[in-house]
Write an enzyme that holds these catalytic residues in place. Sequence first.
Site, PDB file in Angstrom:
ATOM      1  N   LEU A  89       0.784  -1.232   0.000  1.00 38.18           N
ATOM      2  CA  LEU A  89       0.000   0.000   0.000  1.00 38.18           C
ATOM      3  C   LEU A  89       0.821   1.292   0.000  1.00 38.18           C
ATOM      4  O   LEU A  89       0.255   2.376   0.036  1.00 38.18           O
ATOM      5  CB  LEU A  89      -0.967   0.000   1.195  1.00 38.18           C
ATOM      6  CG  LEU A  89      -2.036  -1.096   1.111  1.00 38.18           C
ATOM      7  CD1 LEU A  89      -2.927  -1.076   2.348  1.00 38.18           C
ATOM      8  CD2 LEU A  89      -2.866  -0.955  -0.159  1.00 38.18           C
ATOM      9  N   ILE A  92       6.185   3.313  -4.386  1.00 36.01           N
ATOM     10  CA  ILE A  92       7.574   2.869  -4.530  1.00 36.01           C
ATOM     11  C   ILE A  92       8.468   4.095  -4.746  1.00 36.01           C
ATOM     12  O   ILE A  92       8.212   4.903  -5.639  1.00 36.01           O
ATOM     13  CB  ILE A  92       7.697   1.898  -5.730  1.00 36.01           C
ATOM     14  CG1 ILE A  92       6.879   0.634  -5.454  1.00 36.01           C
ATOM     15  CG2 ILE A  92       9.148   1.547  -6.010  1.00 36.01           C
ATOM     16  CD1 ILE A  92       7.339  -0.188  -4.260  1.00 36.01           C
ATOM     17  N   ASN A 106       3.138  -4.859 -10.449  1.00 42.48           N
ATOM     18  CA  ASN A 106       2.045  -4.834  -9.469  1.00 42.48           C
ATOM     19  C   ASN A 106       0.818  -5.536 -10.044  1.00 42.48           C
ATOM     20  O   ASN A 106       0.668  -5.648 -11.266  1.00 42.48           O
ATOM     21  CB  ASN A 106       1.677  -3.379  -9.162  1.00 42.48           C
ATOM     22  CG  ASN A 106       0.585  -3.251  -8.121  1.00 42.48           C
ATOM     23  OD1 ASN A 106       0.571  -3.978  -7.112  1.00 42.48           O
ATOM     24  ND2 ASN A 106      -0.368  -2.364  -8.353  1.00 42.48           N
ATOM     25  N   HIS A 108      -3.380  -5.177  -9.772  1.00 37.94           N
ATOM     26  CA  HIS A 108      -4.457  -4.323  -9.281  1.00 37.94           C
ATOM     27  C   HIS A 108      -5.779  -5.018  -9.573  1.00 37.94           C
ATOM     28  O   HIS A 108      -5.996  -5.495 -10.694  1.00 37.94           O
ATOM     29  CB  HIS A 108      -4.397  -2.956  -9.979  1.00 37.94           C
ATOM     30  CG  HIS A 108      -5.394  -1.989  -9.433  1.00 37.94           C
ATOM     31  ND1 HIS A 108      -5.178  -1.264  -8.282  1.00 37.94           N
ATOM     32  CD2 HIS A 108      -6.630  -1.656  -9.851  1.00 37.94           C
ATOM     33  CE1 HIS A 108      -6.239  -0.516  -8.031  1.00 37.94           C
ATOM     34  NE2 HIS A 108      -7.141  -0.733  -8.961  1.00 37.94           N
ATOM     35  N   ASP A 149      -0.909   3.373  -9.901  1.00 35.26           N
ATOM     36  CA  ASP A 149      -1.651   2.492 -10.823  1.00 35.26           C
ATOM     37  C   ASP A 149      -1.523   2.919 -12.285  1.00 35.26           C
ATOM     38  O   ASP A 149      -2.389   2.589 -13.109  1.00 35.26           O
ATOM     39  CB  ASP A 149      -3.143   2.411 -10.452  1.00 35.26           C
ATOM     40  CG  ASP A 149      -3.357   1.822  -9.068  1.00 35.26           C
ATOM     41  OD1 ASP A 149      -2.563   0.940  -8.680  1.00 35.26           O
ATOM     42  OD2 ASP A 149      -4.294   2.253  -8.372  1.00 35.26           O
ATOM     43  N   GLU A 178      -6.652 -13.810  -9.653  1.00 37.18           N
ATOM     44  CA  GLU A 178      -5.268 -13.473  -9.294  1.00 37.18           C
ATOM     45  C   GLU A 178      -4.433 -14.747  -9.126  1.00 37.18           C
ATOM     46  O   GLU A 178      -3.302 -14.826  -9.607  1.00 37.18           O
ATOM     47  CB  GLU A 178      -5.261 -12.667  -7.990  1.00 37.18           C
ATOM     48  CG  GLU A 178      -5.876 -11.290  -8.154  1.00 37.18           C
ATOM     49  CD  GLU A 178      -5.945 -10.480  -6.874  1.00 37.18           C
ATOM     50  OE1 GLU A 178      -6.011  -9.257  -6.972  1.00 37.18           O
ATOM     51  OE2 GLU A 178      -5.943 -11.074  -5.776  1.00 37.18           O
TER      52      GLU A 178
HETATM   53  C1  GRF Z   1      -5.254  -8.107  -4.060  1.00 38.19           C
HETATM   54  O1  GRF Z   1      -6.580  -8.044  -4.484  1.00 38.19           O
HETATM   55  C2  GRF Z   1      -4.349  -7.385  -5.014  1.00 38.19           C
HETATM   56  O2  GRF Z   1      -4.799  -7.399  -6.329  1.00 38.19           O
HETATM   57  C3  GRF Z   1      -4.364  -5.980  -4.502  1.00 38.19           C
HETATM   58  O3  GRF Z   1      -4.476  -6.083  -3.111  1.00 38.19           O
HETATM   59  C4  GRF Z   1      -5.052  -7.331  -2.762  1.00 38.19           C
HETATM   60  C5  GRF Z   1      -4.104  -8.002  -1.829  1.00 38.19           C
HETATM   61  O4  GRF Z   1      -4.640  -9.197  -1.285  1.00 38.19           O
HETATM   62  N1  GRF Z   1      -3.241  -5.213  -4.990  1.00 38.19           N
HETATM   63  P1  GRF Z   1      -3.646 -10.218  -0.568  1.00 38.19           P
HETATM   64  O5  GRF Z   1      -2.935  -9.482   0.548  1.00 38.19           O
HETATM   65  O6  GRF Z   1      -2.683 -10.727  -1.603  1.00 38.19           O
HETATM   66  O7  GRF Z   1      -4.523 -11.302  -0.029  1.00 38.19           O
END
Ligand code: GRF
Length: 194
Positions: A89, A92, A106, A108, A149, A178
Amino acid sequence: MKTSRTAIFASGAGSNAENIIRYCAAHPDCGLTVPVVVCNRPDAGVIERARTLGVPVRVMTRAEINDPAAMLAILEEYSVDSIALAGFLLMIPDFLLERYAGRIINIHPSLLPKFGGKGMYGRHIHEAVVAAGETTTGITIHHVSSECDGGRIIFQASIPLPPGTTPADVETAIHALERTHYPRVLATTLSTQV
Ligand code: GRF
């Protein structure tokens, strides 16, 4: 194929970090290995997850992450070639963008440029997507730049949002997406950059 030693930077639960670490263990020839996880929150779930999987975790304050001497010392200690953000969060710092140009990626959880930028993280994104009446959403894997982003997009995948889908439903579906794509896209992109 060369293997990229990829540090994961994470701030939260760590499901993506865990998926990436497990993928590397299951695919030793994939071109990616995770020597260290860097975390900026001492209470983050990712710490326990990574350590359980045998990956060292370095908890650093925001000030340490933004300090070239402190940050680069750790990346050098683990011979880091590239960085994958997984729910990280903080922005960078420029010295890392320069040192690892083209090698910081990254994920998103929306179809950028939609639902990106400041304040768009975690459940907030899925709530905004549902509130806007979107009929699809998805994930974006992208290079990291100094713009939140805003870096060049590498890969996107989408899912339909049938009427009645809740933000919690979206979150579950996005995590599955993901899990399917992020480790593989990281491996194919970063193994060519070593
Ligand atoms: C994920 O949805 C990712 O895409 C976003 O933040 C979330 C992190 O989830 N950047 P986790 O900590 O990997 O469970």
